[in-house]
Design an enzyme around this catalytic site. Structure first.
Site, PDB file in Angstrom:
ATOM      1  N   GLU A 424       0.826  -1.217   0.000  1.00 35.15           N
ATOM      2  CA  GLU A 424       0.000   0.000   0.000  1.00 35.15           C
ATOM      3  C   GLU A 424       0.855   1.260   0.000  1.00 35.15           C
ATOM      4  O   GLU A 424       0.590   2.211   0.744  1.00 35.15           O
ATOM      5  CB  GLU A 424      -0.948   0.004   1.211  1.00 35.15           C
ATOM      6  CG  GLU A 424      -1.918  -1.157   1.189  1.00 35.15           C
ATOM      7  CD  GLU A 424      -2.960  -1.107   2.298  1.00 35.15           C
ATOM      8  OE1 GLU A 424      -2.893  -0.195   3.144  1.00 35.15           O
ATOM      9  OE2 GLU A 424      -3.846  -1.974   2.306  1.00 35.15           O
ATOM     10  N   GLU A 500      -3.964  -9.066   0.661  1.00 37.31           N
ATOM     11  CA  GLU A 500      -4.356  -8.810   2.053  1.00 37.31           C
ATOM     12  C   GLU A 500      -5.871  -8.827   2.099  1.00 37.31           C
ATOM     13  O   GLU A 500      -6.515  -8.131   1.301  1.00 37.31           O
ATOM     14  CB  GLU A 500      -3.790  -7.463   2.487  1.00 37.31           C
ATOM     15  CG  GLU A 500      -3.723  -7.296   3.979  1.00 37.31           C
ATOM     16  CD  GLU A 500      -3.041  -5.991   4.370  1.00 37.31           C
ATOM     17  OE1 GLU A 500      -1.876  -5.772   3.966  1.00 37.31           O
ATOM     18  OE2 GLU A 500      -3.675  -5.199   5.077  1.00 37.31           O
TER      19      GLU A 500
HETATM   20  C1  GAL Z   1      -3.948  -2.532   5.563  1.00 34.81           C
HETATM   21  C2  GAL Z   1      -2.445  -2.455   5.827  1.00 34.81           C
HETATM   22  C3  GAL Z   1      -2.061  -3.255   7.032  1.00 34.81           C
HETATM   23  C4  GAL Z   1      -2.987  -2.958   8.159  1.00 34.81           C
HETATM   24  C5  GAL Z   1      -4.389  -3.284   7.748  1.00 34.81           C
HETATM   25  C6  GAL Z   1      -5.416  -3.116   8.830  1.00 34.81           C
HETATM   26  O1  GAL Z   1      -4.389  -1.504   4.786  1.00 34.81           O
HETATM   27  O2  GAL Z   1      -1.739  -2.930   4.727  1.00 34.81           O
HETATM   28  O3  GAL Z   1      -0.745  -2.977   7.411  1.00 34.81           O
HETATM   29  O4  GAL Z   1      -2.861  -1.629   8.478  1.00 34.81           O
HETATM   30  O5  GAL Z   1      -4.729  -2.436   6.684  1.00 34.81           O
HETATM   31  O6  GAL Z   1      -6.692  -3.369   8.329  1.00 34.81           O
END
Ligand code: GAL
Length: 808
Positions: A424, A500
């Protein structure tokens, strides 16, 4: 028939004179530590008498205390869609990681002779390390997660004591989670001959694999003239299965191809490992020897087909993990890592993403051995900041060096099936970011042509428009389930990775009413509901990802955020004190499974039965009120009974994503007693049942160690789950008793953790409150064999005791 090279080898071996080859010494003991500037501490004669004695790996910040003021950030977290700054406490765990500190170590190298080469290798140092030997600076690095080494041949002393001093410094607002502090990973000194194999100089690949033959390609970078390389491949039992000898150097590199007959392939289900022993000879004298474990396996990523391993298409059943080990902090510990992987294995998980940085070597070794595919990540930031003092400060100078070291240090691990150059990154915006994405990917390709590169993207629309997403080997989407279809069409790769997913929040054993889907829901106790229906504005529920995995052949799998809770980032309570650790974990910070564990298990563990009921059944005061019951199971249907009365049969069905993957009885009225579920097989006959009972008063403490026998190496750990039960042995699911711990014999109390994200109790003190009836105590071995006894006491409760053994 004996082939020629073997004859040569036999001749060679019979004439070899066995000179001293490399000696690797891990600097574990004899460290002195102090926080503060101590500007003179690099000097040899510096007086460090009053300093604290520590062993390395060490995390100076994990001992606390938790403090709201530490790294308090008044910021708007832009990637979470925030526009207005607010006070963020606990974002980095509220533990004292900020500041400067020194480590000093005095060591001798009995095997070292002048003329040899000496290296010092760090597998991570948090952060901005400056390294001094015998009063002279030998080098510095920046990123706390990088592996790096320095040549200390010119500073090291023969036959005398050497004084090593390492200065570390952590700035506030340098992280989005708890980074840890100190020499939290291994430090090694390597003594070798001038004619030797380079540090991380071996690269083993398996470019051709068939059922009866595999080609093992070994490239080895060396120093020395008129040298010869002999490489043997050993199978898992240590039998030599291939040998090759070569004298031709191309530049400073040898290249050999070895044929392994009937290769055993590496996979998560069959983590078979071979070893390459590379020996460097000058004349008949053995000058260096390096042992490299590797696997024979084939990965491929193809449009519409997706990902396959050894020719079989499969989808990643992965989790993201931060590097901290809960109550141990960032200090790496193999027993703790192994336990995490065992828990994940049982869930059916087959892949790990080291978010958002380089993994520990120990974790990769375990992934190779236990069978996990690995997405090895590098950065959370490039040139544009997420946090003021993050990696953006180092990007220009270090990004290439950091990637080169990541690849060189880890490329022989068969578990790694993909690299990630970023998570991100705000550089997803703007033309410069597109160039950076290409630059970094090219560096990965140059250093390792065998694995693809991804970036976890959250700005999916921007990356579709700019070409950023199109240039990646693997387009990784973080959340954004609504954009998968569009991204699949827009991007040329022909598949999408859920790099993710989910970011569902819950607290172990806590349930909230009414039971409904909610976004960033907050409650007065700063906990989230374990009905697994709460998520964040940018995220979603597990079932939404399951739908994509099941319905879209071009989705190549997912990495759930996260396998375990971690210190810091206490969303949805980022601005509420005392929240100081995450709610995202499938397992809590102590490694105890939340209900979600069983939801993933019901789908991922295809070999074993899952039949799990939630919530607990101790709802005094809720008599007659609607108290829905969920069942996570691999079976398609089941009948629920409350005190013998049927609540009806539920069947998984199309409808909402939850209907597809959970069995839910929404109208159950609470009455104390027994909830029982009976699951039906495909033929409609009952095949399994479970029940949960209303527990009486807390009566007795029960201890359950994960291992009763541990190794007497001063590092190994037994994780003892402590729970409180009533007089009939039912878990008391709401108990919060204050307990105290005592370890006798050849072991020490190391830490405890109850998984409560709002607890401010320090992990290393021998007392802690239960959270939802449970906690975990970590007992550590000493270097002596013998019996260990842990006893756990609590007011008005029958004491719990367990005997462990430390062996060699
Ligand atoms: C994502 C990020 C992670 C964490 C997660 C929490 O956007 O890549 O590191 O912050 O959100 O939901």
């Amino acid at each position: 028939m004996i082939n020629r090279s073997l004859v040569f080898l036999l001749l060679l071996v019979s004439q070899v004179s066995w000179a001293q080859v490399r000696v690797v010494t891990e600097l574990t003991d004899n460290w002195k530590f102090k926080k503060g500037k101590n500007e003179q501490a690099y000097k040899v004669n510096f007086n460090d008498k009053g300093w604290q004695k520590v062993t390395v790996p060490h995390d100076w910040a994990i001992y606390g205390p938790f403090d709201k003021e530490v790294d308090k950030q008044v910021v708007a977290i832009e990637q979470n869609g925030e526009k207005v700054p607010s006070e963020k406490t606990g974002r980095t765990g509220a533990l004292p990681y900020i500041g400067e500190a020194w480590y000093r170590n005095e060591f001798t190298l009995p095997n070292y002779k002048k003329g040899q080469k000496v290296l010092i290798v760090f597998e991570g140092a948090m952060s901005e390390p400056k390294v001094f030997l015998n009063g002279q600076k030998v080098g510095e690095w920046a990123y706390g997660y990088s592996y790096f080494y320095f040549d200390i041949t010119n500073q090291v002393q023969e036959g005398k004591q050497n004084t090593l001093a390492v200065h570390l410094s952590n700035q506030g607002q340098s992280s989005r989670w708890y980074p840890g502090a100190g020499l939290y990973r291994k430090v090694q000194v390597i003594v070798k001959n001038p004619e030797s194999i380079d540090q991380w100089g071996t690269f083993v690949t398996t470019p051709y694999i068939s059922a009866d033959l595999a080609k093992v390609n070994v490239k080895t970078k060396v120093a020395g003239k008129n040298v010869r390389m002999v490489t043997q491949v050993l199978d898992a039992k240590g039998n030599t299965v291939a040998t090759d000898s070569i004298g031709k150097l191309f530049g400073n590199q040898f290249e050999q191809n070895l044929a392994v007959a009937n290769p055993q392939l590496w996979s998560p289900e069959t983590p078979y490992l071979y070893t390459a022993v590379t020996k460097l000879f000058a004349g008949n004298v053995l000058k260096d020897e390096v042992t490299t474990r590797f696997g024979i396996r084939e990965i491929s990523y193809k449009p519409t087909v997706g990902f396959s391993l050894n020719g079989k298409v499969r989808k990643f059943k992965g989790v993201c993990l931060h590097h901290d080990l809960g109550p141990l902090g960032a200090a790496v510990n193999k027993a703790a890592l192994r336990r995490q992987l065992q828990i994940l294995k049982d869930m059916g998980c087959d892949a790990i993403r080291s978010s958002h940085n380089m993994p520990s070597i120990e974790q990769l070794e375990l992934a190779d051995e236990m069978g996990f595919m690995f997405l090895a990540e590098s950065f959370d930031e490039w040139a544009k900041p997420k946090v003021k003092n993050g990696y953006n400060r180092f990007f220009e100078e270090y990004a290439e060096k950091d990637i080169v070291n990541l690849v060189h240090a880890t490329r022989n691990h068969p578990s790694i099936v993909m690299w990630s150059s970023g998570n991100e990154v705000p550089d997803q915006w703007g033309a410069e970011g597109v160039k950076r994405a290409k630059l970094l990917q090219d560096i990965f390709h140059r250093e390792d042509p065998t694995r693809p590169v991804t970036v976890g993207m959250d700005q999916v629309k921007a990356t579709m428009a700019s070409g950023f997403g199109a240039l990646l080997d693997i387009p990784g989407l973080n959340y954004r389930v609504h954009l998968y279809e569009e991204a699949y069409k827009a991007f040329p790769q022909g598949f999408i990775l859920g790099s993710e997913t989910a970011s569902t929040v819950s607290s172990r054993g806590i349930y909230k009413f009414p039971v409904e889907k909610a976004v960033e829901k907050q409650y007065p106790d700063f906990q989230s509901s374990s009905y697994d229906l709460e998520y964040c504005s940018w995220s979603n529920l597990p079932d939404d990802d399951f739908v994509l995995q099941d319905d879209k052949p071009w989705v190549i799998g997912e990495f759930v955020w996260t396998g375990f809770d971690y210190l810091g980032e206490p969303t949805p309570y980022d601005d509420k004190w005392p929240s100081r650790s995450s709610y995202f974990g499938i397992n809590d910070l102590a490694g105890l499974p939340k209900d979600r564990f069983y939801l993933y298990r019901s789908r991922w563990n295809i070999k074993e039965e899952t039949l799990h009921i939630l919530p607990h059944w101790n709802w005094e005061g809720r008599e007659g009120q609607t108290t829905p019951v969920f069942v996570y199971t691999n079976y398609d249907s089941a009948e629920l009974f409350v005190n013998g009365k049927s609540m009806g049969i539920q069947k998984k069905h199309a409808g909402t994503p939850q209907n597809r993957y959970r069995l839910m009885w929404m109208d159950v009225k609470y009455e104390p007693g027994t909830v029982k579920v009976v699951a039906f097989g495909k033929d409609g006959k009952p095949v399994a049942e479970r029940e949960v009972k209303t527990a009486g008063k807390p009566h007795k403490i029960v201890l359950q160690p994960d291992r009763t026998e541990i190794s007497a190496d001063g590092k190994d750990l037994s994780f003892v789950t402590v729970s409180v039960v009533d007089k009939d042995g039912n878990l008391c699911p709401t108990a919060t008793n204050q307990l105290s711990f005592n370890v006798k014999g050849k072991g020490n109390y190391r830490a405890a953790c109850n998984g409560d994200p709002t607890s401010l109790e320090q992990f290393h003190l021998p007392t802690m409150k239960l959270f939802s009836g449970k906690l975990v105590v970590l007992v550590q071995s000493t270097d002596q064999v013998g019996d260990i006894e842990l006893s756990v006491k609590g007011k008005g409760l029958q004491t719990g005791q367990v005997k462990l053994k430390a062996t060699r």
